[in-house]
Design a protein around this motif. Structure first.
Motif, PDB file in Angstrom:
ATOM      1  N   ALA A 184       0.946 -24.456  41.616  1.00 22.09           N
ATOM      2  CA  ALA A 184       0.375 -25.719  42.107  1.00 22.09           C
ATOM      3  C   ALA A 184      -1.133 -25.626  42.309  1.00 22.09           C
ATOM      4  CB  ALA A 184       1.055 -26.110  43.414  1.00 22.09           C
ATOM      5  N   GLU A 185      -1.640 -24.435  42.607  1.00 19.81           N
ATOM      6  CA  GLU A 185      -3.064 -24.271  42.909  1.00 19.81           C
ATOM      7  C   GLU A 185      -3.899 -23.888  41.698  1.00 19.81           C
ATOM      8  OE1 GLU A 185      -3.133 -21.417  46.049  1.00 19.81           O
ATOM      9  OE2 GLU A 185      -2.512 -22.858  47.593  1.00 19.81           O
ATOM     10  N   LEU A 186      -3.277 -23.709  40.530  1.00 21.85           N
ATOM     11  CA  LEU A 186      -4.052 -23.412  39.331  1.00 21.85           C
ATOM     12  C   LEU A 186      -4.941 -24.604  38.976  1.00 21.85           C
ATOM     13  CD1 LEU A 186      -1.370 -21.677  37.063  1.00 21.85           C
ATOM     14  CD2 LEU A 186      -3.248 -20.573  38.292  1.00 21.85           C
ATOM     15  N   PRO A 187      -6.104 -24.365  38.370  1.00 26.36           N
ATOM     16  CA  PRO A 187      -7.048 -25.471  38.080  1.00 26.36           C
ATOM     17  C   PRO A 187      -6.671 -26.286  36.843  1.00 26.36           C
ATOM     18  CG  PRO A 187      -7.996 -23.379  37.431  1.00 26.36           C
ATOM     19  CD  PRO A 187      -6.709 -23.046  38.129  1.00 26.36           C
ATOM     20  N   ILE A 188      -5.373 -26.514  36.651  1.00 23.81           N
ATOM     21  CA  ILE A 188      -4.872 -27.395  35.590  1.00 23.81           C
ATOM     22  C   ILE A 188      -3.704 -28.181  36.170  1.00 23.81           C
ATOM     23  CG2 ILE A 188      -5.550 -26.131  33.504  1.00 23.81           C
ATOM     24  CD1 ILE A 188      -2.757 -24.793  33.613  1.00 23.81           C
ATOM     25  N   ALA A 189      -3.554 -29.408  35.713  1.00 21.52           N
ATOM     26  CA  ALA A 189      -2.440 -30.226  36.210  1.00 21.52           C
ATOM     27  C   ALA A 189      -1.104 -29.678  35.748  1.00 21.52           C
ATOM     28  CB  ALA A 189      -2.614 -31.676  35.743  1.00 21.52           C
ATOM     29  N   SER A 190      -1.047 -29.197  34.508  1.00 19.04           N
ATOM     30  CA  SER A 190       0.172 -28.590  33.981  1.00 19.04           C
ATOM     31  C   SER A 190      -0.216 -27.622  32.874  1.00 19.04           C
ATOM     32  CB  SER A 190       1.137 -29.654  33.443  1.00 19.04           C
ATOM     33  OG  SER A 190       0.538 -30.380  32.382  1.00 19.04           O
ATOM     34  N   LEU A 191       0.649 -26.673  32.617  1.00 20.52           N
ATOM     35  CA  LEU A 191       0.369 -25.676  31.592  1.00 20.52           C
ATOM     36  C   LEU A 191       0.574 -26.286  30.210  1.00 20.52           C
ATOM     37  CD1 LEU A 191      -0.275 -22.613  31.228  1.00 20.52           C
ATOM     38  CD2 LEU A 191       2.195 -22.258  31.013  1.00 20.52           C
ATOM     39  N   PRO A 192      -0.423 -26.237  29.329  1.00 24.98           N
ATOM     40  CA  PRO A 192      -0.216 -26.753  27.969  1.00 24.98           C
ATOM     41  C   PRO A 192       0.897 -25.985  27.255  1.00 24.98           C
ATOM     42  CG  PRO A 192      -2.553 -26.360  28.417  1.00 24.98           C
ATOM     43  CD  PRO A 192      -1.794 -25.744  29.537  1.00 24.98           C
ATOM     44  N   SER A 193       1.462 -26.602  26.232  1.00 29.49           N
ATOM     45  CA  SER A 193       2.544 -25.973  25.475  1.00 29.49           C
ATOM     46  C   SER A 193       2.059 -24.675  24.846  1.00 29.49           C
ATOM     47  CB  SER A 193       3.045 -26.912  24.381  1.00 29.49           C
ATOM     48  OG  SER A 193       3.578 -28.090  24.936  1.00 29.49           O
ATOM     49  N   ARG A 194       2.948 -23.703  24.751  1.00 29.84           N
ATOM     50  CA  ARG A 194       2.627 -22.423  24.113  1.00 29.84           C
ATOM     51  C   ARG A 194       2.559 -22.590  22.596  1.00 29.84           C
ATOM     52  NH1 ARG A 194       8.051 -19.621  22.698  1.00 29.84           N
ATOM     53  NH2 ARG A 194       9.388 -21.442  22.712  1.00 29.84           N
ATOM     54  N   ILE A 195       1.837 -21.713  21.938  1.00 32.64           N
ATOM     55  CA  ILE A 195       1.835 -21.660  20.480  1.00 32.64           C
ATOM     56  C   ILE A 195       3.128 -20.982  20.023  1.00 32.64           C
ATOM     57  CG2 ILE A 195       0.705 -20.709  18.435  1.00 32.64           C
ATOM     58  CD1 ILE A 195      -1.932 -20.861  19.948  1.00 32.64           C
ATOM     59  N   VAL A 196       3.852 -21.633  19.112  1.00 33.77           N
ATOM     60  CA  VAL A 196       5.100 -21.089  18.577  1.00 33.77           C
ATOM     61  C   VAL A 196       4.835 -20.555  17.172  1.00 33.77           C
ATOM     62  CG1 VAL A 196       7.457 -21.640  17.871  1.00 33.77           C
ATOM     63  CG2 VAL A 196       6.531 -22.606  19.984  1.00 33.77           C
ATOM     64  N   ASP A 197       5.238 -19.317  16.943  1.00 40.48           N
ATOM     65  CA  ASP A 197       4.998 -18.673  15.655  1.00 40.48           C
ATOM     66  C   ASP A 197       6.120 -18.903  14.657  1.00 40.48           C
ATOM     67  OD1 ASP A 197       2.592 -17.059  16.470  1.00 40.48           O
ATOM     68  OD2 ASP A 197       4.052 -16.193  17.849  1.00 40.48           O
ATOM     69  N   ALA A 198       7.353 -19.026  15.148  1.00 38.91           N
ATOM     70  CA  ALA A 198       8.489 -18.966  14.232  1.00 38.91           C
ATOM     71  C   ALA A 198       9.628 -19.857  14.689  1.00 38.91           C
ATOM     72  CB  ALA A 198       8.985 -17.522  14.113  1.00 38.91           C
ATOM     73  N   VAL A 199      10.392 -20.341  13.713  1.00 38.78           N
ATOM     74  CA  VAL A 199      11.649 -21.043  13.960  1.00 38.78           C
ATOM     75  C   VAL A 199      12.793 -20.090  13.635  1.00 38.78           C
ATOM     76  CG1 VAL A 199      13.150 -22.916  13.201  1.00 38.78           C
ATOM     77  CG2 VAL A 199      10.715 -23.335  13.534  1.00 38.78           C
ATOM     78  N   CYS A 200      13.657 -19.895  14.598  1.00 40.04           N
ATOM     79  CA  CYS A 200      14.828 -19.034  14.449  1.00 40.04           C
ATOM     80  C   CYS A 200      16.022 -19.922  14.112  1.00 40.04           C
ATOM     81  CB  CYS A 200      15.067 -18.261  15.737  1.00 40.04           C
ATOM     82  SG  CYS A 200      16.500 -17.167  15.700  1.00 40.04           S
ATOM     83  N   ILE A 201      16.586 -19.745  12.918  1.00 35.37           N
ATOM     84  CA  ILE A 201      17.673 -20.600  12.439  1.00 35.37           C
ATOM     85  C   ILE A 201      19.008 -19.903  12.672  1.00 35.37           C
ATOM     86  CG2 ILE A 201      18.611 -21.818  10.439  1.00 35.37           C
ATOM     87  CD1 ILE A 201      15.766 -21.753   9.235  1.00 35.37           C
ATOM     88  N   ILE A 202      19.847 -20.535  13.475  1.00 31.53           N
ATOM     89  CA  ILE A 202      21.162 -19.988  13.801  1.00 31.53           C
ATOM     90  C   ILE A 202      22.183 -20.519  12.804  1.00 31.53           C
ATOM     91  CG2 ILE A 202      22.943 -19.851  15.593  1.00 31.53           C
ATOM     92  CD1 ILE A 202      20.325 -18.358  16.257  1.00 31.53           C
ATOM     93  N   ASN A 203      23.075 -19.647  12.315  1.00 36.17           N
ATOM     94  CA  ASN A 203      24.044 -20.102  11.322  1.00 36.17           C
ATOM     95  C   ASN A 203      25.464 -20.151  11.894  1.00 36.17           C
ATOM     96  OD1 ASN A 203      24.824 -17.119  10.554  1.00 36.17           O
ATOM     97  ND2 ASN A 203      25.938 -18.354   9.060  1.00 36.17           N
ATOM     98  N   THR A 204      26.342 -20.878  11.215  1.00 37.85           N
ATOM     99  CA  THR A 204      27.650 -21.253  11.759  1.00 37.85           C
ATOM    100  C   THR A 204      28.539 -20.062  12.066  1.00 37.85           C
ATOM    101  OG1 THR A 204      27.600 -23.364  10.584  1.00 37.85           O
ATOM    102  CG2 THR A 204      29.758 -22.576  11.287  1.00 37.85           C
ATOM    103  N   GLU A 205      28.610 -19.090  11.181  1.00 40.42           N
ATOM    104  CA  GLU A 205      29.650 -18.082  11.256  1.00 40.42           C
ATOM    105  C   GLU A 205      29.288 -16.864  12.103  1.00 40.42           C
ATOM    106  OE1 GLU A 205      31.826 -17.425   7.473  1.00 40.42           O
ATOM    107  OE2 GLU A 205      30.431 -18.878   6.623  1.00 40.42           O
TER     108      GLU A 205
END
Length: 471
Positions: A184-205
């Protein structure tokens, strides 16, 4: 209707739809929250259906009850990132915001109050740094004097509170309050979104949760940030795609597979690890040729050559593929020279292939994650990371220290570094180009405008929060 009484996914969808529509017809002004345990992307109760029919998803990430999560000490990386990984798993595939509606250590038979406080602090900071909107601890008070069910027949239910029955505040509550105040005391209203490097694709089986958890831990130790999607969902844009521990004769749907390969041809990187699955156009894509296939009777003993020095790993696997290089680059082999890990160019992109399900090895084995120097499975992901085109500018070489990067504007970012070890960790923060530390908001780091490599000392189960900027 009880959880186990539905016969198929359609019945589960209909039950949820009926309840959700009844609630919304009475009051549509408030969000509808789904509080279900252990959802999966394929089966009767799915995160996709809950996301379609409700507004907010939740997890109940107790390491004590969740498969694979209690294999290591409670104040080490696997239990600590559990709530974050599972909530991102739900939200990525379910398509709705998600938070940990219930979490905790399950009382004094699991750990001391001081260890529980360390777990609470580090888990809370991790959830916050990965964009989760909140968390709830179960529960407020100990309940040792209640005489009705379940307290009269389940011993573990009675000492889960943040306060004792006489009102004594436990250290976990003090730490959660302190972290809340810090944020609450950090000098930002909210933390910006993180940088995402990769999409992890989950498969059915495959083992969905084991694969998701193993991938998250390996990525975190290697300095990668991932998000999730299911194999039949529209392909998200990313510089790197992970197909971890691919399982089954079906592979992934052909239409999605062709879209994925097109992304690689246009410049993305693709990593595939295999748990006995089938794959289309194997030689063309990987540069390898399958000579033979057999069941393994023991773990694969491999040497990773593409590192500062050779790395030896023992990886359990059900199958052995005997492989020959056609045009791929060999990165790791077994003792007899059999190829297990390779890299091949495809169009403007690159494809990494690992014939072993290292994500399942990480998740399904005990004591695999909290000693990363002794069991460096993460070196595989670190090798893949070298081909990722990322906008990140910061890195830490210590696998015990996780890092997320949060852009404020083109010339300033916030770094959150978390020590996932119960021991103090030292490391070096590397900043690229003209990026420098602007200010340290929390923890210990050296502000030196002439250095691009900054020594760090992160206390046990603690964090450092830094603002960086460039000239």
């Amino acid at each position: 209707m009880l959880w186990g009484e539905v016969h198929n996914r359609e019945e589960a969808w209909l039950w949820t739809s009926s309840i959700a529509n009844s609630i919304k017809s009475a009051d549509s002004s408030r969000p509808l929250i789904s509080g279900m345990h252990s959802l999966i992307p394929a089966g009767k109760w799915t995160m996709q259906d809950q996301g379609e029919l409700t507004d907010i998803l939740t997890t109940h990430p107790y390491p004590y009850w969740t498969p694979y999560a209690d294999f290591d000490p409670i104040n080490t990386i696997r239990p600590i990132v559990h709530a974050t990984a599972e909530s991102l798993f739900y939200s990525g595939i379910g398509g709705k915001p998600c938070f940990a509606e219930e979490m905790g250590t399950m009382g004094p038979m699991v750990c001391s109050e001081e260890v529980a406080a360390a777990f609470a602090r580090t888990s809370m900071l991790t959830q916050w740094s990965h964009g989760l909107p909140g968390l709830l601890w179960w529960c407020a008070n100990d309940q040792t004097k209640l005489e009705h069910a379940p307290y009269d027949w389940v011993a573990c239910e009675s000492e889960l509170g943040l306060l004792t029955e006489d009102g004594r505040v436990k250290p976990a509550l003090l730490e959660m309050a302190r972290v809340k105040q810090l944020i609450a005391e950090l000098p930002i209203a909210s933390l910006p979104s993180r940088i995402v490097d990769a999409v992890c694709i989950i498969n059915t089986e495959q083992d969905h949760w084991g694969t998701a958890l193993g991938s998250f831990i390996l990525a975190k130790q290697a300095g990668l940030d991932i998000e999730y999607q299911f194999e039949d969902q529209p392909l998200k844009d990313a510089p790197l795609y992970l197909l971890p521990s691919l399982t089954g004769v079906s592979g992934i749907p052909k239409r999605r597979w062709e879209q994925l390969i097109k992304k690689v041809h246009e410049g993305a990187a693709l990593y595939i690890s295999m748990d006995g699955a089938n794959m289309l156009n194997f030689t063309e894509l990987t540069g390898l040729k399958v000579l033979n296939r057999m069941r393994r009777g023991r773990p694969a003993e491999i040497t990773l050559h593409d590192a500062d020095e050779p790395v030896n790993l023992s990886i359990p696997a059900a199958f052995r593929l005997e492989l020959e290089a056609v045009h791929g680059e060999v990165l790791a082999t077994e003792a007899d020279g059999n190829i297990v890990f390779s890299k091949a160019a495809y169009g403007k992109g690159v494809i990494y292939f690992l014939s072993l399900p290292i994500e399942l090895a990480m998740a399904q084995q005990q004591e695999t994650s909290y000693q990363p120097q002794e069991l460096p499975y993460w070196k595989i992901y670190q090798t893949v990371k070298a081909s990722v085109s990322s906008s990140k500018v910061a890195a830490v070489e210590n696998p015990n220290i996780g890092i997320t990067e949060h852009p404020i504007d083109p010339d300033s970012k916030i770094l959150v570094l978390i020590n996932y070890s119960p021991e103090q960790q030292q490391g070096k923060l590397s900043l690229s180009g003209s990026w420098k530390i602007d200010s340290v908001w929390y923890g210990d780091a050296e502000v030196n405008h002439s250095l691009n490599v900054i020594p760090l000392e992160v206390k046990s189960n603690e964090a450092v929060i830094i603002r960086i900027s460039r000239s």
